[in-house]
Design an enzyme around this catalytic site. Structure first.
Site, short mmCIF file in Angstrom:
data_model
loop_
_atom_site.label_atom_id
_atom_site.label_comp_id
_atom_site.label_asym_id
_atom_site.label_seq_id
_atom_site.Cartn_x
_atom_site.Cartn_y
_atom_site.Cartn_z
N TYR A 168 1.12 -1.26 -0.01
CA TYR A 168 0.21 0.06 -0.20
C TYR A 168 0.99 1.04 0.03
O TYR A 168 1.87 1.45 0.73
CB TYR A 168 -0.77 0.11 1.18
N ASP A 261 9.24 2.69 -0.03
CA ASP A 261 8.28 3.46 0.68
C ASP A 261 8.22 2.90 2.30
O ASP A 261 7.92 2.22 2.67
CB ASP A 261 6.71 2.95 0.30
N LYS A 289 4.75 9.31 9.46
CA LYS A 289 4.54 8.65 10.59
C LYS A 289 5.47 9.23 11.74
O LYS A 289 5.39 10.20 12.25
CB LYS A 289 4.37 7.14 10.77
#
Length: 449
Positions: A168, A261, A289
Site C-alpha cells: 500500500y 516506501d 508517521k
C-alpha cells in the site's frame, strides 16, 4: 462543543491514570458515540480500517492515551500495540514532545512560510537515511507517495511503475491496484471511482519473486520499482536481503529507479529505516508517521540530482499549504533526538521478538497453526503455517479466527490492529510487564478459540 487546545497539550504524568485494567469491560458510551458517528461520517470513521469491519463488532472510541496505554470513553484501559498506526514509537503523549510542541505553539500553529525547524528536521533525516540527500516535506504518507510517483516519471521520462501485490502506497488513483491493507480488509480489489487510465501504467509483481519483477521490467518504459521494504499492509511480511538487493540490481540493469516506501518502516525498524537495517540503498524514499512525532506529516527524498527536479528548483510541480508545519516539525525533531540515543532500536526489536515468539508459541501449544515475524519496532503474526512471503500467502491465514482473537483480546485489555492485513507496533514505553501481561492474556484467549 469547543475544546481548549492548550489544556489538551498539557503534559500527562505517568501516574495520571491507573495502570490496572478493569475486570469487566463495558462499551456503552463507545456504542452510543459510534452510532451517532455513522450518521455524520461515512461508516462512522475518518479512515476505513478503524471501523472494525474485518474483525466484527464496533470499534471502541478513544478518550486519552499515555505511554503504552489507551483509555476509551468508557474508561476501559488497553495495552496499545497500534500506536496511532506507527508514529507513537516513544509511547503516546511523550512529556518532552508535548512540552516542545506547547512551546512552539505559542509562536503560532502554521506559517505558510519557511521555518527554521524545517531545516533542522531535514538535516536529521538526511543524516539518518542513506538514500536521502535532499527532502521535501508533505502532510501525509499519501501526499509523499503522490509527489514521489510524479517525480520518478519526470526524472526518467517514463510512465510505467512496478508495485507489488498487497503493498500500500496511499490512496492515490495510480496506487489502488492490489493494494492490501484497508482495500483488502474491505474486500475491494480496487476502488470504484478510479479511472482505468489512472492504473494502466501500474504493473504488479509478486513480493519476494525477482523473476516476476524482471518480466515486467523487460516490457520497457518502467520509471520505477516501488515497494514496502518490510511489508506492513498485508500483515507483517519480512523480506530477505537477497530480494531487496535483487530489486536494486534489476532496477539499475533496466534503467529504472528503486523506491522504498518507508512511511511505516522509516525510523522504526532502525534509525536509518529498512534500507539501513538490510543494507540496501534505493534511489528515492518516502517517509511519514515517526518523523512527525504523532502529528500529520509526510516526506519524500533521494539523490540530489533526482530531487532537484522538484519545483521550484525544477519543473516537477508539487505543493502543500501546511507542508513543513512548525508543530509537526518540532514534534518530529524531539522524537528523532530520543530515537537516536544508543540502544533504542535494540530494545524495540528485543521486545517485538519476545512478544511475537510468545504469541506463536502459545498458539501452537493451543493447537493453532501460527507464524510470525518482526523487525525493530514492527511485528505481526498469522493464523496459518508459514512462511508468509507475499500477499497470496497472507490471504490463506484464518481471518475468521483472527476476528475472534481480536475481540477476545480487546475485551481483556489488549488493543491490536483490527485487521489481519495490518502490522503491529512496539513502543519504547512498553515494559517487560506489559509484554508478560499480554502473553498471559493471549495464552488464555488462544485456549478458547
Amino acid at each position: 462543543m469547543k475544546l481548549n487546545l492548550a489544556l489538551l497539550l498539557l503534559p500527562l504524568t505517568a501516574t495520571a491514570f491507573s495502570a490496572t485494567a478493569p475486570k469487566t469491560y463495558t462499551f456503552d458510551k463507545s456504542e452510543a458515540i459510534f452510532k451517532e458517528a455513522k450518521e455524520l461520517m461515512p461508516g462512522g470513521v475518518s479512515s476505513p480500517v478503524r471501523a472494525f469491519k474485518s474483525v466484527g463488532g464496533n470499534p471502541v472510541v478513544f478518550d486519552r492515551v499515555k505511554g503504552a496505554y489507551a483509555w476509551d470513553v468508557d474508561n476501559n484501559e488497553y495495552i496499545d500495540y497500534v500506536g496511532t498506526w506507527g508514529p507513537a514509537i516513544l509511547g503516546h503523549a511523550d512529556d518532552d514532545v508535548l512540552a516542545a510542541v506547547t512551546e512552539t505553539m505559542q509562536k503560532g500553529t502554521s506559517f505558510g512560510a519557511p521555518c527554521p525547524l524545517e531545516n533542522e528536521l531535514a538535516k536529521m533525516v538526511i543524516d539518518a537515511v542513506p538514500s536521502v540527500e535532499m527532502v521535501r516535506f508533505t502532510n501525509s504518507g499519501t501526499e509523499a507517495c503522490m509527489g514521489m510517483i510524479r517525480l520518478v516519471r519526470a526524472f526518467t521520462g517514463r510512465e510505467k511503475v512496478i508495485k507489488f501485490e498487497g503493498c500500500y502506497h496511499g490512496h492515490a488513483d495510480s496506487f489502488l491496484v492490489q493494494a492490501g491493507s484497508g482495500v483488502a480488509t474491505l474486500g475491494l480489489p480496487d476502488s470504484p471511482g478510479v479511472p482505468k487510465a489512472a492504473t494502466q501504467s501500474t504493473l504488479c509483481a509478486k513480493y519476494g519473486d525477482l523473476d516476476s519483477v524482471e518480466e515486467l521490467l523487460k516490457t520497457g518504459d518502467v520509471a520505477a520499482v516501488i515497494l514496502e521494504p518490510v511489508v506492513g499492509n498485508s500483515g507483517f511480511i519480512r523480506p530477505t536481503k537477497e530480494f531487496l538487493q535483487g530489486c536494486r540490481d534489476l532496477s539499475t540493469k533496466y534503467g529504472a529507479l528503486l523506491v522504498f516506501d518507508e512511511v511505516m518502516t522509516g525510523f522504526r525498524v532502525s534509525y536509518g529505516g529498512a534500507q539501513q537495517y538490510f543494507g540496501v540503498t534505493p534511489d528515492v524514499t518516502t517517509m511519514g508517521k515517526v518523523i512527525g512525532g504523532g502529528l500529520p506529516v509526510g516526506a519524500y527524498g533521494g539523490r540530489r540530482d533526482i530531487m532537484e527536479m522538484v519545483a521550484p528548483a525544477g519543473p516537477m510541480y508539487q505543493a502543500g499549504t501546511l507542508s513543513g508545519n512548525p508543530l509537526a516539525m518540532r514534534a518530529g525533531i524531539e522524537t528523532l533526538k530520543k530515537l537516536k540515543q544508543p540502544g533504542q532500536h535494540d530494545k524495540l526489536e528485543a521486545n517485538s521478538k519476545k512478544l511475537v515468539e510468545g504469541i506463536v508459541a502459545a498458539a501452537k501449544e493451543a493447537g493453532h497453526a501460527a507464524t510470525g515475524g518482526y523487525a525493530g519496532g514492527m511485528w505481526g503474526f498469522f493464523f496459518c503455517d508459514g512462511p508468509v512471503t507475499c500477499f497470496a500467502d497472507a490471504e490463506k491465514a484464518d481471518a475468521a479466527k483472527f476476528g475472534r482473537w481480536h475481540r477476545a483480546m480487546l475485551e481483556r485489555g489488549v488493543y491490536l490492529a483490527p485487521s489481519v492485513f495490518e502490522a503491529g507496533f512496539m513502543s519504547l514505553a512498553h515494559t517487560d510487564e506489559d509484554i508478560e501481561k499480554t502473553l498471559a492474556i493471549a495464552k488464555e484467549v488462544l485456549a478458547t478459540l
